[in-house]
Design a protein around this motif. Structure first.
Motif, PDB file in Angstrom:
ATOM      1  N   ALA A   1      31.237  38.488  40.802  1.00 48.57           N
ATOM      2  CA  ALA A   1      32.468  39.024  40.529  1.00 48.57           C
ATOM      3  C   ALA A   1      33.630  38.543  41.425  1.00 48.57           C
ATOM      4  N   GLN A   2      33.485  38.969  42.905  1.00 49.93           N
ATOM      5  CA  GLN A   2      34.461  38.741  43.930  1.00 49.93           C
ATOM      6  C   GLN A   2      34.894  37.267  43.802  1.00 49.93           C
ATOM      7  N   ASP A   3      34.108  36.389  43.395  1.00 50.76           N
ATOM      8  CA  ASP A   3      34.389  35.036  43.848  1.00 50.76           C
ATOM      9  C   ASP A   3      35.517  34.583  42.628  1.00 50.76           C
ATOM     10  N   PHE A   4      35.789  35.583  41.635  1.00 53.09           N
ATOM     11  CA  PHE A   4      36.702  35.335  40.595  1.00 53.09           C
ATOM     12  C   PHE A   4      37.861  36.081  40.685  1.00 53.09           C
ATOM     13  N   LEU A   5      38.212  36.837  41.858  1.00 52.45           N
ATOM     14  CA  LEU A   5      39.078  37.624  42.130  1.00 52.45           C
ATOM     15  C   LEU A   5      40.456  36.923  42.298  1.00 52.45           C
ATOM     16  N   VAL A   6      41.391  37.477  41.393  1.00 46.41           N
ATOM     17  CA  VAL A   6      42.735  37.087  41.559  1.00 46.41           C
ATOM     18  C   VAL A   6      43.778  38.085  41.738  1.00 46.41           C
ATOM     19  N   GLU A   7      44.852  37.620  42.178  1.00 47.19           N
ATOM     20  CA  GLU A   7      45.877  38.733  42.391  1.00 47.19           C
ATOM     21  C   GLU A   7      46.509  39.116  40.839  1.00 47.19           C
ATOM     22  N   ILE A   8      46.621  40.308  40.898  1.00 47.61           N
ATOM     23  CA  ILE A   8      47.078  40.898  39.579  1.00 47.61           C
ATOM     24  C   ILE A   8      48.423  41.799  39.855  1.00 47.61           C
ATOM     25  N   PRO A   9      49.347  41.689  38.859  1.00 46.14           N
ATOM     26  CA  PRO A   9      50.362  42.746  39.004  1.00 46.14           C
ATOM     27  C   PRO A   9      50.058  44.204  38.717  1.00 46.14           C
ATOM     28  N   VAL A  10      50.699  45.111  39.534  1.00 51.06           N
ATOM     29  CA  VAL A  10      50.214  46.448  39.220  1.00 51.06           C
ATOM     30  C   VAL A  10      51.512  47.055  39.101  1.00 51.06           C
ATOM     31  N   LEU A  11      51.721  48.235  38.296  1.00 48.60           N
ATOM     32  CA  LEU A  11      52.675  49.027  38.336  1.00 48.60           C
ATOM     33  C   LEU A  11      52.419  50.530  38.570  1.00 48.60           C
TER      34      LEU A  11
ATOM     35  N   PHE B   1      51.410  56.000  28.274  1.00 52.16           N
ATOM     36  CA  PHE B   1      50.484  55.224  27.796  1.00 52.16           C
ATOM     37  C   PHE B   1      49.260  54.921  28.620  1.00 52.16           C
ATOM     38  N   ILE B   2      49.096  55.312  29.779  1.00 52.25           N
ATOM     39  CA  ILE B   2      48.282  54.978  30.680  1.00 52.25           C
ATOM     40  C   ILE B   2      46.691  55.608  30.175  1.00 52.25           C
ATOM     41  N   ARG B   3      45.768  54.602  30.163  1.00 50.47           N
ATOM     42  CA  ARG B   3      44.348  54.943  29.816  1.00 50.47           C
ATOM     43  C   ARG B   3      43.494  54.755  30.701  1.00 50.47           C
ATOM     44  N   GLU B   4      42.205  55.134  30.493  1.00 52.52           N
ATOM     45  CA  GLU B   4      41.220  54.911  31.633  1.00 52.52           C
ATOM     46  C   GLU B   4      40.891  53.479  31.642  1.00 52.52           C
ATOM     47  N   ALA B   5      40.649  52.774  32.728  1.00 50.34           N
ATOM     48  CA  ALA B   5      40.684  51.408  33.351  1.00 50.34           C
ATOM     49  C   ALA B   5      39.275  51.050  33.327  1.00 50.34           C
ATOM     50  N   PRO B   6      38.842  49.820  33.046  1.00 51.94           N
ATOM     51  CA  PRO B   6      37.548  49.159  33.524  1.00 51.94           C
ATOM     52  C   PRO B   6      37.516  48.783  34.911  1.00 51.94           C
ATOM     53  N   VAL B   7      36.526  49.120  35.546  1.00 53.20           N
ATOM     54  CA  VAL B   7      36.561  49.039  36.897  1.00 53.20           C
ATOM     55  C   VAL B   7      35.228  48.152  37.370  1.00 53.20           C
TER      56      VAL B   7
ATOM     57  N   ASP C   1      29.175  43.183  41.881  1.00 52.22           N
ATOM     58  CA  ASP C   1      28.780  43.015  40.602  1.00 52.22           C
ATOM     59  C   ASP C   1      28.703  41.575  40.303  1.00 52.22           C
ATOM     60  N   SER C   2      27.532  41.371  39.433  1.00 56.90           N
ATOM     61  CA  SER C   2      27.250  39.881  38.838  1.00 56.90           C
ATOM     62  C   SER C   2      28.566  39.567  37.798  1.00 56.90           C
ATOM     63  N   ILE C   3      28.744  38.413  37.509  1.00 48.50           N
ATOM     64  CA  ILE C   3      29.560  38.040  36.504  1.00 48.50           C
ATOM     65  C   ILE C   3      29.347  38.730  35.185  1.00 48.50           C
ATOM     66  N   GLU C   4      28.170  38.744  34.998  1.00 53.85           N
ATOM     67  CA  GLU C   4      27.515  39.117  33.610  1.00 53.85           C
ATOM     68  C   GLU C   4      27.981  40.822  33.594  1.00 53.85           C
TER      69      GLU C   4
ATOM     70  N   ALA D   1      30.231  42.387  35.054  1.00 56.77           N
ATOM     71  CA  ALA D   1      31.744  42.441  34.886  1.00 56.77           C
ATOM     72  C   ALA D   1      32.387  42.042  33.633  1.00 56.77           C
ATOM     73  N   ALA D   2      31.702  41.179  32.896  1.00 54.21           N
ATOM     74  CA  ALA D   2      31.878  40.936  31.585  1.00 54.21           C
ATOM     75  C   ALA D   2      31.491  41.963  30.659  1.00 54.21           C
ATOM     76  N   GLY D   3      30.277  42.341  31.126  1.00 54.80           N
ATOM     77  CA  GLY D   3      29.923  43.595  30.133  1.00 54.80           C
ATOM     78  C   GLY D   3      30.810  44.788  30.364  1.00 54.80           C
ATOM     79  N   THR D   4      31.383  45.229  31.373  1.00 58.60           N
ATOM     80  CA  THR D   4      32.326  46.201  31.308  1.00 58.60           C
ATOM     81  C   THR D   4      33.732  45.859  30.899  1.00 58.60           C
ATOM     82  N   MET D   5      34.115  44.498  30.538  1.00 58.38           N
ATOM     83  CA  MET D   5      35.120  44.359  29.973  1.00 58.38           C
ATOM     84  C   MET D   5      34.948  44.391  28.296  1.00 58.38           C
ATOM     85  N   ARG D   6      33.803  44.113  28.107  1.00 52.91           N
ATOM     86  CA  ARG D   6      33.051  44.293  26.564  1.00 52.91           C
ATOM     87  C   ARG D   6      33.219  45.590  26.219  1.00 52.91           C
TER      88      ARG D   6
END
Length: 249
Positions: free
Chosen positions: A4-14, A68-74, A79-82, A84-89
């Motif tokens: 998962a760390q190989d796909f890390l990108v900068e994301i905007p946060v609020l 509007f804030i809700r629990e986030a996928p972490v 983590d393997s990319i599978e 990570a994708a499973g968490t998003m699913r």
């Protein structure tokens, strides 16, 4: 093996006291469908998504994102990319926040980046009909946006087929609504803008008896999030990245 760390990108946060209009500005970017919320020390508090950005239709508003804030996928760097994708699913999101041991946000990983790699190194079995969502929420091109807008916001779906006499004539997505400046003005003024004014007419489709791997290839090739499933000229369902990931479960 890539992690998962190989796909890390900068994301905007609020932060919780940021305005919803600021979140909408970020969510208009094609790359982001969620925005993560942190405290003053960058500890993850949750996220908001495009649907939340659409709930406040006024072009100017003092409403903050706190309500509007809700629990986030972490996810975590190892983590393997599978995984990570499973968490998003599980969360039905298109991204996940990567945190360190102190729950501080280091960045994010996007499903659109993981998806091509996952389907290239895993076998997908079965027809589209086995994994597609059969309960289709649709609109007609003549529908006024003010009438279908609550359905689009509350349904939980990211995109919708547009049907005329039960035939597919286009698609409309939450992204189309949040990116189209005239839509927000029309909703605020109760003007008669229709689905047909905003929809994309050249929809890419797939048949229910085609292999789910073909659906995955189409989504990657055209960089889209979902496909209407069409049989005999009529929509039998829809299939998206999360549905395809179910074929790996």
């Amino acid at each position: 093996m890539r992690m998962a760390q190989d796909f890390l990108v900068e994301i905007p946060v609020l932060k919780p006291d940021d305005l919803i209009t600021r979140a909408r500005q970020i969510l208009r970017d094609d790359r982001f469908r969620e925005v993560y919320v942190v405290d003053g020390k960058k500890h993850l508090l949750g996220y908001i998504d495009i649907t939340d950005g659409l709930r406040v239709t006024a072009t100017k508003s003092n409403v903050t994102i706190e309500g509007f804030i809700r629990e986030a996928p972490v996810i975590h760097p190892a983590d393997s990319i599978e995984q990570a994708a499973g968490t998003m699913r599980q969360f039905r999101t298109d991204s996940a926040a990567m945190v360190d041991g102190k729950l501080q946000v280091n960045g994010g990983v996007l499903l659109a980046d993981l998806f091509p790699v996952i389907i290239s190194r895993n076998e997908l079995h079965g027809p589209v009909s086995r994994y597609m969502t059969k309960k289709v929420v649709s609109a007609a091109p003549s529908d006024e946006l003010s009438k279908v807008f609550p359905m689009i916001v509350d349904s939980g779906f990211a995109a919708f087929p547009v049907l005329e006499k039960k035939r597919l004539v286009g698609v409309i997505s939450r992204r189309d609504l949040i990116s189209h400046r005239n839509v927000r003005s029309a909703l605020a003024q109760h003007a008669g803008m229709t689905v047909g004014d905003v929809m994309i007419r050249d929809a890419i489709t797939i048949a229910p008896d085609e292999p789910i791997s073909a659906a995955a290839e189409q989504i990657v090739k055209h960089d889209i999030s979902f496909l209407p499933v069409v049989e005999g000229g009529r929509v039998a369902g829809v299939v998206n990245r999360h549905d395809i990931l179910a074929a790996l479960a």
